[in-house]
Design a protein around this motif. Structure first.
Motif, short mmCIF file in Angstrom:
data_model
loop_
_atom_site.label_atom_id
_atom_site.label_comp_id
_atom_site.label_asym_id
_atom_site.label_seq_id
_atom_site.Cartn_x
_atom_site.Cartn_y
_atom_site.Cartn_z
N PHE A 74 15.38 -4.98 1.10
CA PHE A 74 14.52 -3.81 1.15
C PHE A 74 14.14 -3.43 -0.28
O PHE A 74 14.69 -3.95 -1.25
N ALA A 75 13.15 -2.56 -0.40
CA ALA A 75 12.72 -2.10 -1.72
C ALA A 75 12.27 -0.66 -1.62
O ALA A 75 11.90 -0.18 -0.55
N CYS A 76 12.30 0.04 -2.76
CA CYS A 76 11.86 1.43 -2.82
C CYS A 76 10.98 1.63 -4.04
O CYS A 76 11.23 1.04 -5.10
N ALA A 77 9.96 2.47 -3.89
CA ALA A 77 9.06 2.80 -4.99
C ALA A 77 9.07 4.30 -5.22
O ALA A 77 9.06 5.10 -4.27
N GLU A 122 0.84 -1.20 0.00
CA GLU A 122 0.00 0.00 0.00
C GLU A 122 0.87 1.25 0.00
O GLU A 122 1.75 1.41 0.84
N LEU A 123 0.59 2.15 -0.94
CA LEU A 123 1.35 3.40 -1.08
C LEU A 123 0.37 4.57 -1.17
O LEU A 123 -0.76 4.41 -1.64
N PRO A 124 0.80 5.77 -0.74
CA PRO A 124 -0.14 6.90 -0.68
C PRO A 124 -0.49 7.52 -2.03
O PRO A 124 -1.48 8.24 -2.14
N GLN A 125 0.34 7.27 -3.05
CA GLN A 125 0.08 7.79 -4.39
C GLN A 125 0.38 6.70 -5.41
O GLN A 125 0.92 5.64 -5.07
N ARG A 126 0.04 6.94 -6.67
CA ARG A 126 0.26 5.95 -7.71
C ARG A 126 1.76 5.73 -7.93
O ARG A 126 2.50 6.68 -8.18
N PRO A 127 2.24 4.49 -7.84
CA PRO A 127 3.66 4.22 -8.08
C PRO A 127 3.96 4.20 -9.58
O PRO A 127 3.13 3.80 -10.40
N ILE A 128 5.18 4.62 -9.92
CA ILE A 128 5.62 4.59 -11.31
C ILE A 128 6.86 3.72 -11.52
O ILE A 128 7.23 3.42 -12.64
N ASP A 129 7.49 3.30 -10.41
CA ASP A 129 8.66 2.43 -10.52
C ASP A 129 8.90 1.77 -9.17
O ASP A 129 8.46 2.28 -8.13
N VAL A 130 9.60 0.64 -9.18
CA VAL A 130 9.99 -0.04 -7.95
C VAL A 130 11.31 -0.76 -8.19
O VAL A 130 11.53 -1.31 -9.28
N GLU A 131 12.21 -0.71 -7.21
CA GLU A 131 13.50 -1.39 -7.29
C GLU A 131 13.79 -2.08 -5.98
O GLU A 131 13.45 -1.56 -4.90
N VAL A 132 14.43 -3.25 -6.06
CA VAL A 132 14.74 -4.06 -4.89
C VAL A 132 16.22 -3.95 -4.56
O VAL A 132 17.08 -3.98 -5.46
N GLY A 133 16.52 -3.81 -3.26
CA GLY A 133 17.89 -3.86 -2.78
C GLY A 133 18.08 -5.11 -1.93
O GLY A 133 17.36 -6.09 -2.08
N HIS A 134 19.04 -5.07 -1.02
CA HIS A 134 19.32 -6.22 -0.16
C HIS A 134 18.33 -6.23 1.00
O HIS A 134 18.51 -5.52 1.99
N ILE A 191 9.60 9.29 -2.83
CA ILE A 191 10.16 7.95 -2.77
C ILE A 191 9.75 7.33 -1.45
O ILE A 191 9.87 7.97 -0.39
N HIS A 192 9.26 6.09 -1.48
CA HIS A 192 8.91 5.36 -0.26
C HIS A 192 9.63 4.02 -0.26
O HIS A 192 9.68 3.34 -1.30
N CYS A 193 10.19 3.65 0.90
CA CYS A 193 10.97 2.41 1.01
C CYS A 193 10.49 1.59 2.21
O CYS A 193 9.87 2.13 3.13
N TRP A 194 10.81 0.29 2.18
CA TRP A 194 10.40 -0.61 3.27
C TRP A 194 11.39 -1.76 3.39
O TRP A 194 12.16 -2.05 2.47
#
Length: 265
Positions: A224-227, A210-222, A234-237
């Motif tokens: 964790f991920a960011c959209a 769930e994100l507060p606005q429409r996402p346009i991209d997402v990338e995964v790290g070690h 930018i939002h990360c988790w």
């Protein structure tokens, strides 16, 4: 840890770390400080950590070399030929390699995804419907599955986590290390075993983030991920070791938190 470019003559040039032969298969070990031609007659090239993959312009499929890597049961360097009846991938649609992860521990336990242009099968007979991601979650004990997601425009995989973007938003599947699935849940009804014996909560089916606005991209790290969202935020988790989440704390988060970006002066 290495870089590659596709030249106008369809050759691929790579340089930098060559520890796993990801730059030059004939000269493994030493760093390649200057550009070196790695492959000819190529449509696309993807450089991911210690792995290099190319889609070949002669229609003979995908070739990968570098880090020990056997998600589809092949020796490396891995090469699919036209008469192997392996569908050609449409990796360019996802900005990442056809097989989106690698075998971190050298024991065949990778997370990976494949998308094909035409209906086909993987090496083990798993159906691969055209345009639909078929993904495997590392050490889940489950066969690769076709994701029940349509119009997928982004896929990103690293280690044991995969996230993507479709017309409903961001989704993730894989290991839920310190909340890396991003849906806030601690128990997804499945366990995946680390080679050291530790078991982690994981999900073999995609869960929505769930994100507060429409996402346009997402990338995964070690872990964790960011959209990136339509409002330029930018939002990360997930894991926040070393401040990965960019919110000024060192606390992990199982749900997206906003990155505190500097304001223009």
């Amino acid at each position: 840890n290495h870089a590659c470019v596709l030249n106008s003559d369809r050759s691929v040039t790579c340089w930098w770390s060559n520890l796993s032969g990801q730059v030059d298969r004939t000269d493994t070990g030493d760093d390649i400080l200057g550009p070196r031609v790695a492959e000819q007659n190529v449509d696309e090239v993807f450089a991911v950590d210690s792995l290099t993959c190319v889609n070949r312009a002669d229609g003979r499929g995908t070739t990968c070399w570098g880090s020990p890597f056997e998600p589809l049961g092949n020796e490396y360097p891995m090469s699919y030929e036209e008469d192997d009846e392996v569908p050609r991938a449409i990796a360019q649609s996802f900005g990442s390699t056809t097989i989106l992860s690698w075998d971190e521990y050298g024991d065949g336990g990778s997370s990976w995804c494949v998308v094909t242009e035409e209906n086909g099968e993987l090496y083990d007979g798993t159906p691969a419907p055209a345009g639909r991601p078929v993904c495997s979650v590392a050490r889940s004990g489950e066969r690769p599955q076709t994701l029940e997601r349509h119009n997928v425009t982004v896929l990103s995989t690293r280690d044991n986590l995969t996230c993507g973007l479709d017309d409903t938003g961001v989704f993730c599947l894989g290991w839920n290390v310190v909340g890396s699935l991003g849906d806030g849940l601690e128990d997804h009804g499945h366990r995946c075993r680390h080679p050291g014996g530790t078991e982690y909560d994981c999900s073999v089916a995609p869960v929505s983030v769930e994100l507060p606005q429409r996402p346009i991209d997402v990338e995964v790290g070690h872990s964790f991920a960011c959209a990136a969202l339509i409002d330029d935020s930018i939002h990360c988790w997930g894991s926040n070791y070393g401040g990965n989440l960019g919110n000024g704390t060192d606390q992990h988060s199982p749900i997206p938190v906003r990155v505190e970006l500097p304001t223009a002066s």
